[in-house]
Design a protein around this motif. Sequence first.
Motif, mmCIF file in Angstrom:
data_model
loop_
_atom_site.group_PDB
_atom_site.id
_atom_site.type_symbol
_atom_site.label_atom_id
_atom_site.label_comp_id
_atom_site.label_asym_id
_atom_site.label_seq_id
_atom_site.Cartn_x
_atom_site.Cartn_y
_atom_site.Cartn_z
ATOM 1 N N UNK A 20 0.877 -1.163 0.057
ATOM 2 C CA UNK A 20 -0.099 -0.093 -0.195
ATOM 3 C C UNK A 20 0.932 1.141 -0.022
ATOM 4 N N UNK A 21 1.956 1.241 0.778
ATOM 5 C CA UNK A 21 2.861 2.207 0.838
ATOM 6 C C UNK A 21 3.602 2.821 -0.453
ATOM 7 N N UNK A 22 3.823 1.750 -1.036
ATOM 8 C CA UNK A 22 4.722 1.855 -2.390
ATOM 9 C C UNK A 22 4.000 2.325 -3.414
ATOM 10 N N UNK A 23 2.883 1.509 -3.439
ATOM 11 C CA UNK A 23 1.654 1.828 -4.602
ATOM 12 C C UNK A 23 0.976 3.168 -4.357
ATOM 13 N N UNK A 24 0.979 3.902 -3.271
ATOM 14 C CA UNK A 24 0.286 5.040 -3.033
ATOM 15 C C UNK A 24 1.419 6.299 -2.987
ATOM 16 N N UNK A 25 2.575 5.990 -3.022
ATOM 17 C CA UNK A 25 3.675 6.786 -2.846
ATOM 18 C C UNK A 25 4.023 7.401 -4.059
ATOM 19 N N UNK A 26 4.597 8.650 -4.185
ATOM 20 C CA UNK A 26 5.159 9.349 -5.382
ATOM 21 C C UNK A 26 6.430 8.763 -6.225
ATOM 22 N N UNK A 27 7.095 8.246 -5.236
ATOM 23 C CA UNK A 27 8.321 7.387 -6.235
ATOM 24 C C UNK A 27 7.612 5.814 -6.711
ATOM 25 N N UNK A 28 6.668 5.382 -5.896
ATOM 26 C CA UNK A 28 6.008 4.101 -6.302
ATOM 27 C C UNK A 28 5.308 4.340 -7.961
ATOM 28 N N UNK A 29 4.575 5.529 -7.808
ATOM 29 C CA UNK A 29 3.970 5.763 -8.745
ATOM 30 C C UNK A 29 4.765 6.296 -10.113
ATOM 31 N N UNK A 30 5.803 6.791 -9.792
ATOM 32 C CA UNK A 30 6.798 7.118 -10.629
ATOM 33 C C UNK A 30 7.509 6.025 -11.276
ATOM 34 N N UNK A 31 7.864 4.918 -10.320
ATOM 35 C CA UNK A 31 8.425 3.707 -10.794
ATOM 36 C C UNK A 31 7.631 2.774 -11.751
ATOM 37 N N UNK A 32 6.148 2.786 -11.427
ATOM 38 C CA UNK A 32 5.205 2.131 -12.323
ATOM 39 C C UNK A 32 5.125 2.772 -13.548
ATOM 40 N N UNK A 33 5.225 4.171 -13.638
ATOM 41 C CA UNK A 33 5.200 5.194 -15.129
ATOM 42 C C UNK A 33 6.366 4.441 -15.856
ATOM 43 N N UNK A 34 7.599 4.436 -15.001
ATOM 44 C CA UNK A 34 8.822 4.034 -15.629
ATOM 45 C C UNK A 34 8.513 2.620 -16.437
ATOM 46 N N UNK A 35 8.225 1.702 -15.732
ATOM 47 C CA UNK A 35 7.901 0.443 -16.078
ATOM 48 C C UNK A 35 6.801 0.361 -17.185
ATOM 49 N N UNK A 36 5.909 0.942 -17.148
ATOM 50 C CA UNK A 36 4.893 0.947 -17.992
ATOM 51 C C UNK A 36 5.415 1.671 -19.425
ATOM 52 N N UNK A 37 6.429 2.711 -19.381
ATOM 53 C CA UNK A 37 6.822 3.240 -20.475
ATOM 54 C C UNK A 37 7.695 2.236 -21.265
ATOM 55 N N UNK A 38 8.593 1.557 -20.166
ATOM 56 C CA UNK A 38 9.153 0.508 -20.966
ATOM 57 C C UNK A 38 8.717 -0.638 -21.676
ATOM 58 N N UNK A 39 7.605 -1.024 -20.977
ATOM 59 C CA UNK A 39 6.696 -2.054 -21.576
ATOM 60 C C UNK A 39 6.372 -1.782 -22.965
ATOM 61 N N UNK A 40 5.991 -0.516 -23.019
ATOM 62 C CA UNK A 40 5.340 0.054 -24.262
ATOM 63 C C UNK A 40 6.689 -0.130 -25.416
ATOM 64 N N UNK A 41 7.818 0.574 -24.890
ATOM 65 C CA UNK A 41 9.015 0.807 -25.902
ATOM 66 C C UNK A 41 9.040 -0.618 -26.178
ATOM 67 N N UNK A 42 9.236 -1.842 -25.309
ATOM 68 C CA UNK A 42 9.633 -2.995 -25.677
ATOM 69 C C UNK A 42 8.615 -3.633 -26.884
ATOM 70 N N UNK A 43 7.250 -3.445 -26.476
ATOM 71 C CA UNK A 43 6.243 -4.079 -27.243
ATOM 72 C C UNK A 43 6.349 -3.437 -28.665
ATOM 73 N N UNK A 44 6.557 -2.198 -28.937
ATOM 74 C CA UNK A 44 6.712 -1.568 -30.032
ATOM 75 C C UNK A 44 8.127 -1.979 -30.667
ATOM 76 N N UNK A 45 9.077 -2.299 -30.154
ATOM 77 C CA UNK A 45 10.292 -2.903 -30.691
ATOM 78 C C UNK A 45 10.031 -4.185 -31.219
ATOM 79 N N UNK A 46 9.260 -5.001 -30.264
ATOM 80 C CA UNK A 46 8.762 -6.475 -30.882
ATOM 81 C C UNK A 46 7.942 -6.203 -32.156
ATOM 82 N N UNK A 47 7.029 -5.510 -32.229
ATOM 83 C CA UNK A 47 6.067 -5.099 -33.337
ATOM 84 C C UNK A 47 6.844 -4.846 -34.603
#
Length: 152
Positions: free
Chosen positions: A32-59
């Motif tokens: 709960x603390x990590x998910x609600x925290x600003x660093x946790x949200x930033x980390x999730x955005x980073x991972x989501x962006x990486x996933x999109x980037x890797x999916x685009x590379x695969x496509x």
Amino acid sequence: MTAILSLSLLSAPEAAPAQAGVTTVAVVDVARVIDASAPGKAGQRYIDGLKKELDAEMDKFKREMQGAKEAPARLAQKESELEARYQAEYTRVTGLLLNGLKRAVNGWLKENKKGIKIVLPASAALGFAQSADISGEILRRLNAAAIDFGKK
């Protein structure tokens, strides 16, 4: 044996006052603390962006491989490489977040006036009094932390 353990758990006081020589424990809802925290949200955005980037590379790679007879083997290899990159970054980001959380907890431990000597993940406790939960205080500290998820 189980009956004895159950009885001893039931007879234990819910929240014993701090006494001399007794270590007082607090808990933190880590997820709960990590998910609600600003660093946790930033980390999730980073991972989501990486996933999109890797999916685009695969496509793009799939389009380039259309019609090639070695396509199935090369596609499987590329997919495996991209998954390994994703997992490595996910592990790195998770480690950075956990290190930030540990710093927040250790800073809180040094400054607390409640006599707390140990902080455990709430998920590790069989039960605890609500007064033992310091998640809100740790969340405030973690929100103040700056964690750079960029590659080092």
